[in-house]
Every structure is written in C-alpha cells, then in structure tokens.
Design a protein around this motif. Structure first.
Motif, PDB file in Angstrom:
ATOM      1  N   ASP A 137       6.945  17.797  -7.194  1.00 35.80           N
ATOM      2  CA  ASP A 137       5.539  18.100  -7.582  1.00 35.80           C
ATOM      3  C   ASP A 137       5.417  19.551  -7.427  1.00 35.80           C
ATOM      4  O   ASP A 137       4.489  20.185  -8.110  1.00 35.80           O
ATOM      5  CB  ASP A 137       4.785  17.145  -6.681  1.00 35.80           C
TER       6      ASP A 137
ATOM      7  N   LYS B 117       0.733  -1.166   0.232  1.00 42.48           N
ATOM      8  CA  LYS B 117      -0.040   0.103  -0.015  1.00 42.48           C
ATOM      9  C   LYS B 117       0.975   1.129   0.124  1.00 42.48           C
ATOM     10  O   LYS B 117       0.413   2.112  -0.714  1.00 42.48           O
ATOM     11  CB  LYS B 117      -0.928  -0.062   1.280  1.00 42.48           C
TER      12      LYS B 117
ATOM     13  N   GLU C 233       2.175   1.877  -3.367  1.00 36.48           N
ATOM     14  CA  GLU C 233       1.085   2.326  -4.322  1.00 36.48           C
ATOM     15  C   GLU C 233       1.014   3.804  -4.170  1.00 36.48           C
ATOM     16  O   GLU C 233       0.541   4.547  -5.009  1.00 36.48           O
ATOM     17  CB  GLU C 233      -0.308   1.311  -4.048  1.00 36.48           C
ATOM     18  N   GLN C 234       0.890   4.270  -2.821  1.00 36.19           N
ATOM     19  CA  GLN C 234       0.419   5.762  -2.443  1.00 36.19           C
ATOM     20  C   GLN C 234       1.608   6.530  -3.020  1.00 36.19           C
ATOM     21  O   GLN C 234       1.332   7.675  -3.660  1.00 36.19           O
ATOM     22  CB  GLN C 234       0.273   5.760  -1.055  1.00 36.19           C
TER      23      GLN C 234
ATOM     24  N   SER D 154       3.638   5.859  -5.544  1.00 33.02           N
ATOM     25  CA  SER D 154       3.361   5.833  -7.085  1.00 33.02           C
ATOM     26  C   SER D 154       2.357   6.613  -7.541  1.00 33.02           C
ATOM     27  O   SER D 154       2.632   7.358  -8.642  1.00 33.02           O
ATOM     28  CB  SER D 154       3.203   4.502  -7.478  1.00 33.02           C
ATOM     29  N   ASN D 155       1.393   6.862  -6.696  1.00 34.27           N
ATOM     30  CA  ASN D 155       0.113   7.471  -7.088  1.00 34.27           C
ATOM     31  C   ASN D 155       0.280   8.903  -6.586  1.00 34.27           C
ATOM     32  O   ASN D 155      -0.639   9.869  -6.666  1.00 34.27           O
ATOM     33  CB  ASN D 155      -1.290   7.065  -6.602  1.00 34.27           C
ATOM     34  N   LYS D 156       1.486   9.201  -6.139  1.00 31.51           N
ATOM     35  CA  LYS D 156       1.859  10.627  -5.485  1.00 31.51           C
ATOM     36  C   LYS D 156       0.694  11.281  -4.217  1.00 31.51           C
ATOM     37  O   LYS D 156       0.572  12.109  -4.253  1.00 31.51           O
ATOM     38  CB  LYS D 156       1.704  11.701  -6.621  1.00 31.51           C
ATOM     39  N   ARG D 157       0.440  10.057  -3.407  1.00 32.91           N
ATOM     40  CA  ARG D 157      -0.277  10.351  -2.358  1.00 32.91           C
ATOM     41  C   ARG D 157       0.665  10.298  -1.216  1.00 32.91           C
ATOM     42  O   ARG D 157       0.623   9.503  -0.486  1.00 32.91           O
ATOM     43  CB  ARG D 157      -1.507   9.350  -2.210  1.00 32.91           C
TER      44      ARG D 157
END
Length: 797
Positions: free
Chosen positions: A206, A151, A154-155, A157-160
C-alpha cells in the motif's frame, strides 16, 4: 280535539236543525268533539224534527270520507308491496346466516383437533430447546475467539493493518489460551506468524502504491495549493482595498473571521489520503523496524524529488508549462510538509530544508535558462505572475522563497527590455500615422476627450470658439497616453514583488527615464532625420516636443499617485523629460536649418545667369523671386516656434543665401563676367535685401538681417561704381564704404572681368579708352595683390 263546553251545548239545543248549514255544523262538532259529548249531540239531533235530512247529510259526509280513505289507500299501496318484498328477502338472509353458524361450529370442532396436535409438537420442541441451550453453553467459551479471528480477517480485508496487529496480539495472548483443548485453536496459533508477515507485506504494498500515486498526482496537489494561496492573497488584497485604515476593533475581529474561513476551507493535502503512510509507519513501529521504514521512505522521496524538479521541454514560451512545472514541485513539497507535521520523526525539519535548498538551486537555474529564451513581454508577465503565486504558496507552507524573489527582480529587467522594444514599435507607428498638422476640434466634446487624457489648457484664450485649432498634432496626446500605458505596464509587473512604495516609485521612474532617454529619444531622432519630412512637418515636430515637455511634468504626480509614494517616500530622481525633449527640439531645429539651406541650394541650382551680358534685363531673376516667396511662406509657419528659433532659422537662411550667391558669383562656373552681368546680379541681391528689410520674422534688431548681404552689396557696388580709389585709400579703416570687401575676393572678380575683356574683338584694343581701362585694371590688380599679400594701402595713380 276540541272540547265542547256546556254553553255550546245549550246553544245547539236551542237551535232547530233544518238547514244544511246546521247539519254541517253538527257533523263538524261530531268529528271534532270528544266521545263523551256524542250523547248530548245525538240527543239534540233526536229531539230535532228533521232527522232524515241529517242522516242524508251524514251519509254524504261518510261517502266523502270513504273516497278520501280509498284515495289514501291507493296512494300508499306501492309502499306496502315493497315492504312485503323486503320482508321476503330478509327471510333468505336469515336462512343463510343459519347455515354459516352451522359451518362455523363445524370448523371450531376441527380446530380443536389441530390444537391438540400442536400441543404435542410443543412438547417435542421444548426438548430440542434444552439441547440447544446445552450446546450454546459449550460454544460460549469458543465464540469470543472466533469473533476476534473474524474481526482480524475483516481488518486485514479493509487494510486496517495497525488495528489488525493489535487484534492479533489480543487473540494470541488473551483468547487462544482459553480454548487450547480445541483443535481449531492449535491451527490458529500456527497461522499467527504468517498473518503478521502478511500484514507487514500488505502495508508495504500500500505504501508503494501511495508513493506511485502521489508522484502522479503531485500536479493536482500543487495546483490546488496554488489556487488556495492565490485565493487567500486576493482576499487579503480585497480587505486592504476595502478597509485601508481599519479600526482596532476591526483588527481584533479579523483573526476570528479568518479562522472561520480557514475552518471551512479544505487544504490541498487534506484532500489526499495519507493513511497508507501512517499505517505502514505504525506497523513498522510495532514490529520494531522503524529505522528501516524511515530509510526506505526518505530514499524513495529523494528520488521523486529529483524527478519533480525536471522541467518539461520548451516551457519558455508557454505559461501552462511553467504552471505544470510549479505544480509538480509544490505537490511534492506540500506532501512532505504535511508528513513532517503529522508524523513524529519520519522526516525532520533539517532534512526537509536541506532537500528544499538543494532543489531550489536547481529550480532557479532552470528558470533562469528558460526565461532567458522568452521573447514576448505578455508571456513573461504571465510567467512572472505564476512565479509570484509559486512564491506565495511556498511562504504559506514555511519554505524560504528569497531566491524566487531575486529571480523576479532579474525578470523585471528583462521585462523592461521587452517593453522598450515593444514601445519602439508603438512610437514608430504613432509617428508614421501622424499627419504633422495642428489638430482641429469642432466642439467641446472633442476638446474634452483630448484634455481628459492629455494635460492641455490655453491660458491665452479666455473664451473658446469652435472650430478651434490646437497648436500640436495628434501624436502629442498619443505619445503621452502611451507613456502612461508604459508606466501602467511597469506597475503591473511590480505588483506582488514585496516592494515598498518608495522602491516601487523609484523602479517605475527609472524605467520611465529609460523609455524617455533611449526609446522615445531614439524614435524622435529617427523621425527628425527622415528625408521625406518637410520643413512644415519639422516645425510641427518642434512645437510638439514643446508641449510634450510641458505635459511630462504631470507624469511625476501621476507616478506618485499610482505608487502611493508621498512626501519623503518620493524618489529624488525625477524624470528627465525636459532634457530629452529639449535635445530633440534642438536636433529638429538643426534639421530645419539644414533642410532650409538645402532647399535654398535647390533654388540656386535653377539659376541661369548670362555672365557675359552686355546690359541688365531690368528685373530680378525668376528663380530668386520663387525662392523669396518660398522663404516668406515658411517663415510664416515659424510663428509657433519660439522667437529665437525662428530668428535663428531666418538668419541662417539669409546667410546661406548670401554665401550661395557669393559662391555663384565667384565660382568656377562664372569664368568670365561682364559689368552687365554684375548689374543683373545686383538686381537679384536687391530683392534679397528687400526681403531682409521686410522683417519676415519679428524680433530682429534694425538692420541685423540686412547685414548678411552687406559684403555682397559692397562688392557689387565697388565694381558697378568702379570706385577703386576710395577702396584702396580707405582699406582697413572701419569708416570705409567697402570695409567688408576682401582684397582676394575683389581680385577674383576683377580677373573674371579682365578675362571677359580679352575675349572681345581685337579691334577694341586700338581704342584709347579701352587701353586706359585695361591699364587701370592691371594697376588695380597689382595693388590688390599687394594688399592681399599684407602690403600697405596705396593710392591709385
């Protein structure tokens, strides 16, 4: 089948068979009756005499039935054959079915063998399942840790990044302690600081990308914000025009409608993804470095603010350049306003207001410089509309736009100057194209077309007949229309300037007064001074100014109607149209007098007098008759002028003519004058006097116009009558016949006559009467010089 009753049998028994009909009857009964009655029937036949006949008939009947049976068999034979064929085919299917049953039985036997094999495999699989369950029980402890780590990846990678930090904390403090005995847990624990630093760096990257993107897209953001502000303003105007006096219920309902509209409308900043800012702010807050982030953000945005207020080159002559400039400014401050409202303390209201005030000073200086270079009224109006929308957008986001409003008021003065220059050309073109003749309308439609745009009514004429000649020329309704167009242009600029009705009314009146007093007055003055403009044209200009003066009073009401100012709101400063047109008319009248006098001078220059004429010709000079004809024609055209103007023009012309004739008589050109020349000259003066007596312009007192030639008449009469004794005796008295003859004037003319006598033949000096005349002339000259020198009146001896 029919049953034969006993009664029928008795009847048959009583009948003796013998005929064919009887045999047929019996056969019919046999065929139709029940078998129980056959005996009785046979007994009746047996008892009969003709048994042989019955048998023959029966045989015949049997043959018929055989033929029927044969025919029937022939008919059903094919069906029988088909039935036999079907029966044979059924036998084939039955054999095939039997074979299939056998095959099925064999397959069933083989299936049972496979089932036994599968049962063995099932036993093996159950053993494997037990092993899997045991492995799952071991992995169940590690699986949550692996899920959290996945998890986390994934976060990231999703820029979360902010949820990734939370997940990282849970993984570090909650899940990893459960699997410390495993080697992979140690690797994860060592990698956690690196992950935390990577998240921080990624969020900053970002943020930098966001700042660069927002700088490039600020034009688009500002454009969207201006479009929405303009749309909202147009909706408000539409509501005001549709319901200028809405009821309380309507006013109460309007917020709900507006709120519903706002919910459906997406603002410009809502179309921008601010997630990078929020993520980076949260991450730095979690990491305890909020101050560092705020300092970095404000420093970067301050640099971008300085770039945003830099204007593009040569934007003074293009509305698109101003729009692009405003878009980039609004884009920047709309973003900052959104950041202020959606974050807690990243920027403060004081910081944003200070940044805006500093930028606004620079923006106003740039706009003042750029607009000062604009040279087109249309472009300046477009720029004004763009600045108005810019100010409305600023107000909608809570920024102070008072300086922008002040700039618009400065542009108003510049716009007025542009309009003045434009209308100078408009008026000049109208004056250049006009033919300066009274307009003629040939039907009611043409008259209505004129009166729709120009307030004209002929009260003197109750019934209109066509063709109708209007008193003014075409430039009158055109000038009036252009004055209204100027007022519309001023009103168009004053829209959206947040002016009250009174202020708008006052502004338009002042601009209109400047148009009348400076622009129109200057154009009229230039027109009147044109040397090519004749007397008839000047007279028409004078008449035109009268009608323009009368019509301009309607402009007061027109301005009040378009501005909505009523009652006490109407400006006390009225239009100065009366003074303008009165001055122009006075200038035109003076120009009429001057041109009329110049024309008289031109005629006088054509005069060719023979000053040494012995006898008069007996008729007036041709040039003078032409001059009088010219004056009559022009004074007829003066009928449209006010009475005093026409009278003044006529009186001025007669005085100028009298002075011109006097100068001609007494000037240097006439060095020597004879009495015959004076008599010829008197004939011309008589024509002038007759012209004056004919009252070319009505309204003079009796004898008033003739008085202009009295001095000249008395002078001529004095010399033609040679009545010096009366002149010298009555000089200085009001009752004198020659009271207007000045001694100096008489001296000049008398000397001219004496010079003429000197040129005559010397032999005339020996004549007594000539010598007496010469002596008398010398005596008169001496006494005239005495009178001219201030001496007392004398008596000629």
């Amino acid at each position: 089948m029919n049953v034969i009753r006993p009664k029928d049998l008795n009847t048959m028994c009583s009948v003796e068979p013998g005929g064919s009909t009887d045999y047929e009857h019996f056969v019919h009964i046999i065929e139709e009756s029940d078998t129980s009655c056959l005996g009785q029937i046979f007994r009746v036949i047996q008892d009969g005499a003709n048994q042989h006949g019955f048998m023959e008939h029966l045989e015949t009947r049997i043959s018929e039935h055989d033929r029927d049976i044969e025919r029937m068999c022939n008919f059903h034979y094919q069906g029988f054959v088909d039935s036999i064929g079907e029966l044979l085919s059924v036998r084939i299917h039955a054999e095939r079915l039997k074979k299939e049953v056998l095959d099925t039985n064999k397959a069933l036997q083989q299936s049972g063998k496979v089932l036994i094999e599968k049962a063995d495999e099932l036993e093996l699989l159950r053993q494997t399942q037990k092993n899997i369950v045991a492995s799952m029980e071991r992995l169940q402890v590690c699986l949550p840790v692996l899920e959290m780590y996945n998890k986390l990846n994934e976060q990231v990678s999703n820029k979360r990044y902010y949820p990734a930090l939370k997940t990282l904390e849970q993984l570090e403090h909650t899940y990893l302690p459960r699997v410390q005995r495993y080697r992979f847990a140690e690797d994860m624990a060592e990698n956690i600081p690196k992950l935390r630093n990577n998240i921080k760096e990624a969020s900053m990257i970002d943020l930098k990308d966001f700042l660069e993107s927002i700088r490039k897209n600020s034009d688009w953001i500002g454009e969207e914000a201006m479009k929405q502000a303009e749309k909202h303003c147009n909706l408000e105007k539409s509501d005001v025009l549709t319901n200028p006096k809405s009821s309380s219920l309507t006013e109460a309902d309007s917020p709900e409608e507006g709120g519903e509209f706002d919910d459906m409308e997406v603002s410009a900043q809502e179309k921008v993804d601010f997630a990078p800012v929020y993520r980076c702010l949260h991450i730095y807050c979690v990491l305890g470095e909020r101050d560092t982030f705020e300092k970095y953000y404000r420093n970067q945005r301050s640099k971008q603010a300085r770039l945003a207020i830099q204007p593009p080159g040569n934007m003074y002559d293009s509305r698109e350049s101003y729009e692009k400039y405003f878009h980039q400014i609004l884009g920047f401050f709309v973003v900052e306003d959104h950041i202020l409202n959606t974050t807690e303390g990243l920027i403060s209201r004081e910081y944003l207001d200070t940044l805006w005030d500093t930028s606004l000073n620079k923006i106003i200086q740039i706009l003042q410089t750029q607009t000062a270079s604009c040279t087109d009224a249309t472009v300046l109006l477009q720029i004004k509309n763009t600045i108005v929308i810019f100010g409305q957008t600023l107000r909608s986001y809570g920024f102070n736009d008072s300086r922008v409003t002040d700039l618009l008021m400065e542009l108003k003065d510049q716009y007025s100057e542009f309009l003045m220059k434009k209308w100078v050309k408009v008026f000049s073109d109208i004056f250049y194209e006009d033919n300066y003749t009274a307009m003629v309308v040939y039907n009611q439609e043409e008259l209505n077309e004129i009166t729709r745009g120009f307030p004209f009514s002929d009260d003197k004429q109750t019934k209109i007949t066509f063709p109708k000649t209007l008193p003014f020329s075409a430039f009158v309704p055109k000038v009036y229309h252009q004055i209204k167009e100027f007022i519309y242009a001023c009103l168009k600029f004053s829209e959206d300037l947040k002016l009250s009705q009174n202020e708008m009314d006052d502004m338009i009146r002042k601009s209109t007064n400047i148009l009348l007093t400076r622009t129109l007055s200057g154009c009229l003055s230039e027109l009147i001074r044109k040397p090519l403009l004749g007397l008839a044209e000047l007279v028409q200009v004078t008449v035109n100014t009268m009608h323009l003066e009368n019509a301009c009073k309607y402009l007061e009401t027109f301005i009040s109607n378009i501005t909505g100012a009523v009652g006490e709101n109407i400006s006390a400063a009225g239009l100065q149209s009366s003074n303008i047109f009165r001055d122009a008319r006075s200038e035109a009248e003076l120009e009429i007098y001057r041109k009329l006098n110049r024309k008289i001078d031109e005629f006088l220059e054509l005069a060719e007098y023979d000053w040494v004429l012995d006898e008069p010709k007996g008729r007036a000079s041709t040039y003078l008759l032409d001059l009088i004809g010219f004056l009559r024609n022009n004074f007829t055209a003066f009928n449209h002028l006010p009475g005093k103007v026409a009278q003044t023009a006529c009186l001025s012309a007669c005085k100028h003519l009298a002075n011109g004739l006097r100068e001609m008589l007494l000037g240097k050109d006439s060095g020597r004058i004879t009495i015959g020349a004076i008599q010829q000259f008197s004939l011309d003066v008589i024509q002038c006097e007759q012209f004056a007596n004919s009252e070319p312009v009505p309204g003079f007192r009796e004898g008033a116009l003739q008085m202009t030639f009295v001095e000249l008449r008395q002078l001529l009469d004095l010399f033609m009558a040679w009545d010096w004794s009366s002149y010298l005796a009555d000089h200085g008295q009001s009752r004198s016949k020659y009271s207007r003859v000045n001694p100096n004037t008489a001296i000049i003319l008398l000397e001219k006559m004496r010079e003429s006598d000197k040129k005559k033949n010397l032999f005339t000096t020996f004549k007594k009467n000539e010598r007496d005349k010469k002596k008398l002339m010398d005596t008169v000259l001496k006494q005239l010089r005495g009178l001219a020198g201030g001496g007392q009146r004398g008596q000629l001896v």
